[in-house]
Design a protein around this motif. Structure first.
Motif, PDB file in Angstrom:
ATOM      1  N   GLY A  16     -82.397  42.233 -28.262  1.00  0.00           N
ATOM      2  CA  GLY A  16     -81.327  42.835 -29.030  1.00  0.00           C
ATOM      3  C   GLY A  16     -80.599  41.842 -29.913  1.00  0.00           C
ATOM      4  O   GLY A  16     -80.967  40.662 -29.991  1.00  0.00           O
ATOM      5  N   SER A  17     -79.540  42.339 -30.564  1.00  0.00           N
ATOM      6  CA  SER A  17     -78.787  41.522 -31.519  1.00  0.00           C
ATOM      7  C   SER A  17     -77.287  41.663 -31.276  1.00  0.00           C
ATOM      8  O   SER A  17     -76.817  42.692 -30.791  1.00  0.00           O
ATOM      9  N   LEU A  18     -76.575  40.612 -31.644  1.00  0.00           N
ATOM     10  CA  LEU A  18     -75.121  40.622 -31.654  1.00  0.00           C
ATOM     11  C   LEU A  18     -74.656  39.781 -32.830  1.00  0.00           C
ATOM     12  O   LEU A  18     -75.363  38.859 -33.261  1.00  0.00           O
ATOM     13  N   ARG A  19     -73.461  40.090 -33.330  1.00  0.00           N
ATOM     14  CA  ARG A  19     -72.856  39.255 -34.360  1.00  0.00           C
ATOM     15  C   ARG A  19     -71.494  38.804 -33.876  1.00  0.00           C
ATOM     16  O   ARG A  19     -70.609  39.635 -33.609  1.00  0.00           O
ATOM     17  N   LEU A  20     -71.328  37.510 -33.772  1.00  0.00           N
ATOM     18  CA  LEU A  20     -70.050  36.926 -33.393  1.00  0.00           C
ATOM     19  C   LEU A  20     -69.239  36.596 -34.638  1.00  0.00           C
ATOM     20  O   LEU A  20     -69.805  36.219 -35.668  1.00  0.00           O
ATOM     21  N   SER A  21     -67.932  36.739 -34.503  1.00  0.00           N
ATOM     22  CA  SER A  21     -67.017  36.387 -35.592  1.00  0.00           C
ATOM     23  C   SER A  21     -65.991  35.394 -35.082  1.00  0.00           C
ATOM     24  O   SER A  21     -65.619  35.424 -33.904  1.00  0.00           O
ATOM     25  N   CYS A  22     -65.540  34.537 -35.975  1.00  0.00           N
ATOM     26  CA  CYS A  22     -64.490  33.578 -35.647  1.00  0.00           C
ATOM     27  C   CYS A  22     -63.489  33.578 -36.797  1.00  0.00           C
ATOM     28  O   CYS A  22     -63.794  33.100 -37.891  1.00  0.00           O
ATOM     29  N   ALA A  23     -62.317  34.103 -36.542  1.00  0.00           N
ATOM     30  CA  ALA A  23     -61.272  34.143 -37.550  1.00  0.00           C
ATOM     31  C   ALA A  23     -60.418  32.890 -37.463  1.00  0.00           C
ATOM     32  O   ALA A  23     -60.074  32.441 -36.366  1.00  0.00           O
ATOM     33  N   ALA A  24     -60.085  32.341 -38.619  1.00  0.00           N
ATOM     34  CA  ALA A  24     -59.284  31.116 -38.677  1.00  0.00           C
ATOM     35  C   ALA A  24     -58.138  31.312 -39.660  1.00  0.00           C
ATOM     36  O   ALA A  24     -58.099  30.681 -40.718  1.00  0.00           O
ATOM     37  N   PRO A  25     -57.200  32.161 -39.352  1.00  0.00           N
ATOM     38  CA  PRO A  25     -56.120  32.458 -40.290  1.00  0.00           C
ATOM     39  C   PRO A  25     -55.262  31.243 -40.575  1.00  0.00           C
ATOM     40  O   PRO A  25     -54.860  30.520 -39.678  1.00  0.00           O
ATOM     41  N   GLY A  26     -55.058  30.981 -41.858  1.00  0.00           N
ATOM     42  CA  GLY A  26     -54.181  29.887 -42.241  1.00  0.00           C
ATOM     43  C   GLY A  26     -54.817  28.522 -42.222  1.00  0.00           C
ATOM     44  O   GLY A  26     -54.182  27.528 -42.567  1.00  0.00           O
ATOM     45  N   TYR A  27     -56.073  28.424 -41.840  1.00  0.00           N
ATOM     46  CA  TYR A  27     -56.735  27.121 -41.758  1.00  0.00           C
ATOM     47  C   TYR A  27     -57.201  26.724 -43.150  1.00  0.00           C
ATOM     48  O   TYR A  27     -57.770  27.534 -43.863  1.00  0.00           O
ATOM     49  N   ALA A  28     -56.959  25.460 -43.511  1.00  0.00           N
ATOM     50  CA  ALA A  28     -57.440  24.945 -44.787  1.00  0.00           C
ATOM     51  C   ALA A  28     -58.949  24.925 -44.749  1.00  0.00           C
ATOM     52  O   ALA A  28     -59.562  24.070 -44.119  1.00  0.00           O
ATOM     53  N   TYR A  29     -59.546  25.837 -45.451  1.00  0.00           N
ATOM     54  CA  TYR A  29     -60.939  26.162 -45.202  1.00  0.00           C
ATOM     55  C   TYR A  29     -61.928  25.484 -46.138  1.00  0.00           C
ATOM     56  O   TYR A  29     -63.106  25.479 -45.891  1.00  0.00           O
ATOM     57  N   SER A  30     -61.430  24.928 -47.237  1.00  0.00           N
ATOM     58  CA  SER A  30     -62.346  24.584 -48.319  1.00  0.00           C
ATOM     59  C   SER A  30     -63.324  23.467 -47.963  1.00  0.00           C
ATOM     60  O   SER A  30     -64.484  23.526 -48.350  1.00  0.00           O
ATOM     61  N   THR A  31     -62.885  22.476 -47.227  1.00  0.00           N
ATOM     62  CA  THR A  31     -63.794  21.385 -46.886  1.00  0.00           C
ATOM     63  C   THR A  31     -63.715  21.139 -45.385  1.00  0.00           C
ATOM     64  O   THR A  31     -62.897  20.378 -44.904  1.00  0.00           O
ATOM     65  N   THR A  32     -64.563  21.854 -44.673  1.00  0.00           N
ATOM     66  CA  THR A  32     -64.523  21.766 -43.223  1.00  0.00           C
ATOM     67  C   THR A  32     -65.912  21.890 -42.639  1.00  0.00           C
ATOM     68  O   THR A  32     -66.837  22.376 -43.272  1.00  0.00           O
ATOM     69  N   SER A  33     -66.003  21.456 -41.409  1.00  0.00           N
ATOM     70  CA  SER A  33     -67.175  21.720 -40.594  1.00  0.00           C
ATOM     71  C   SER A  33     -66.779  22.749 -39.557  1.00  0.00           C
ATOM     72  O   SER A  33     -65.726  22.621 -38.920  1.00  0.00           O
ATOM     73  N   ARG A  74     -70.399  31.820 -43.355  1.00  0.00           N
ATOM     74  CA  ARG A  74     -68.943  31.823 -43.414  1.00  0.00           C
ATOM     75  C   ARG A  74     -68.493  32.539 -44.669  1.00  0.00           C
ATOM     76  O   ARG A  74     -69.154  32.472 -45.715  1.00  0.00           O
ATOM     77  N   ASP A  75     -67.383  33.213 -44.544  1.00  0.00           N
ATOM     78  CA  ASP A  75     -66.771  33.925 -45.659  1.00  0.00           C
ATOM     79  C   ASP A  75     -65.452  33.223 -45.937  1.00  0.00           C
ATOM     80  O   ASP A  75     -64.468  33.435 -45.219  1.00  0.00           O
ATOM     81  N   ASN A  76     -65.437  32.386 -46.971  1.00  0.00           N
ATOM     82  CA  ASN A  76     -64.227  31.613 -47.253  1.00  0.00           C
ATOM     83  C   ASN A  76     -63.055  32.503 -47.644  1.00  0.00           C
ATOM     84  O   ASN A  76     -61.903  32.191 -47.330  1.00  0.00           O
ATOM     85  N   ALA A  77     -63.328  33.592 -48.304  1.00  0.00           N
ATOM     86  CA  ALA A  77     -62.251  34.487 -48.729  1.00  0.00           C
ATOM     87  C   ALA A  77     -61.546  35.108 -47.526  1.00  0.00           C
ATOM     88  O   ALA A  77     -60.345  35.382 -47.564  1.00  0.00           O
ATOM     89  N   LYS A  78     -62.297  35.319 -46.456  1.00  0.00           N
ATOM     90  CA  LYS A  78     -61.725  35.912 -45.253  1.00  0.00           C
ATOM     91  C   LYS A  78     -61.408  34.885 -44.179  1.00  0.00           C
ATOM     92  O   LYS A  78     -60.953  35.243 -43.094  1.00  0.00           O
ATOM     93  N   ASN A  79     -61.679  33.602 -44.460  1.00  0.00           N
ATOM     94  CA  ASN A  79     -61.479  32.554 -43.452  1.00  0.00           C
ATOM     95  C   ASN A  79     -62.157  32.915 -42.136  1.00  0.00           C
ATOM     96  O   ASN A  79     -61.567  32.803 -41.055  1.00  0.00           O
ATOM     97  N   THR A  80     -63.392  33.363 -42.231  1.00  0.00           N
ATOM     98  CA  THR A  80     -64.102  33.825 -41.048  1.00  0.00           C
ATOM     99  C   THR A  80     -65.501  33.227 -40.987  1.00  0.00           C
ATOM    100  O   THR A  80     -66.199  33.154 -42.005  1.00  0.00           O
ATOM    101  N   LEU A  81     -65.863  32.813 -39.794  1.00  0.00           N
ATOM    102  CA  LEU A  81     -67.196  32.280 -39.514  1.00  0.00           C
ATOM    103  C   LEU A  81     -67.958  33.316 -38.708  1.00  0.00           C
ATOM    104  O   LEU A  81     -67.376  34.020 -37.876  1.00  0.00           O
ATOM    105  N   TYR A  82     -69.268  33.412 -38.952  1.00  0.00           N
ATOM    106  CA  TYR A  82     -70.087  34.392 -38.256  1.00  0.00           C
ATOM    107  C   TYR A  82     -71.304  33.717 -37.609  1.00  0.00           C
ATOM    108  O   TYR A  82     -71.772  32.670 -38.072  1.00  0.00           O
ATOM    109  N   LEU A  83     -71.804  34.368 -36.581  1.00  0.00           N
ATOM    110  CA  LEU A  83     -73.082  33.970 -36.004  1.00  0.00           C
ATOM    111  C   LEU A  83     -73.868  35.242 -35.723  1.00  0.00           C
ATOM    112  O   LEU A  83     -73.520  36.001 -34.811  1.00  0.00           O
ATOM    113  N   GLN A  84     -74.888  35.482 -36.522  1.00  0.00           N
ATOM    114  CA  GLN A  84     -75.782  36.605 -36.293  1.00  0.00           C
ATOM    115  C   GLN A  84     -76.869  36.160 -35.336  1.00  0.00           C
ATOM    116  O   GLN A  84     -77.587  35.195 -35.619  1.00  0.00           O
ATOM    117  N   MET A  85     -76.970  36.857 -34.217  1.00  0.00           N
ATOM    118  CA  MET A  85     -77.936  36.489 -33.185  1.00  0.00           C
ATOM    119  C   MET A  85     -78.944  37.609 -33.016  1.00  0.00           C
ATOM    120  O   MET A  85     -78.577  38.720 -32.620  1.00  0.00           O
TER     121      MET A  85
END
Length: 131
Positions: A16-33, A74-85
């Motif tokens: 099966g499949s799952l998609r994980l999300s990680c929201a980072a509200p307010g985090y300076a997102y432009s240059t990060t790991s 990652r979606d920089n506009a939404k400050n969200t990281l994803y993992l599609q599994m």
């Protein structure tokens, strides 16, 4: 204080499949790991996938155990990281954590999946894969 909030975990059958999300509200997102790590009971935390991005480009690194099955985005506009599994296996069962750090590409490239390199962590989301 940077907050990372994971969601999307659950229980699925093998294949099966799952998609994980990680929201980072307010985090300076432009240059990060940012990365996904997992920890199964009785085992050490291991890196799964990591992405380094700047304003113009990005780089991705996967653990061999998930290559071809997992996709980090990652979606920089939404400050969200994803993992599609996809094609999940029982051995993927673990608590999954999102992590982040601000730094240079050269530093990220040396140790993209080493947990100690990351400063900020979420609380985790459980993924359980049954056979």
């Amino acid at each position: 204080q940077v907050q990372l909030v994971e969601s999307g975990g659950g229980s699925v059958q093998a294949g099966g499949s799952l998609r994980l999300s990680c929201a980072a509200p307010g985090y300076a997102y432009s240059t990060t790991s940012m990365g996904w790590f997992r920890q199964a009971p009785g085992k050490e935390r291991e890196g799964v996938a990591s992405i380094y991005s700047s304003d113009t480009t990005y780089y991705i690194y996967y653990a061999d155990s998930v290559k071809g099955r997992f996709t980090i985005t990652r979606d920089n506009a939404k400050n969200t990281l994803y993992l599609q599994m996809n094609s999940l296996k029982p051995e993927d069962t673990a608590m999954y954590y999102c992590a982040a750090v601000t730094g240079s590409y050269s530093r990220w490239a040396r140790k993209p999946l080493v947990a100690d390199e990351y400063h900020y962590w979420g609380q985790g989301t459980q993924v359980t894969v049954s056979s």
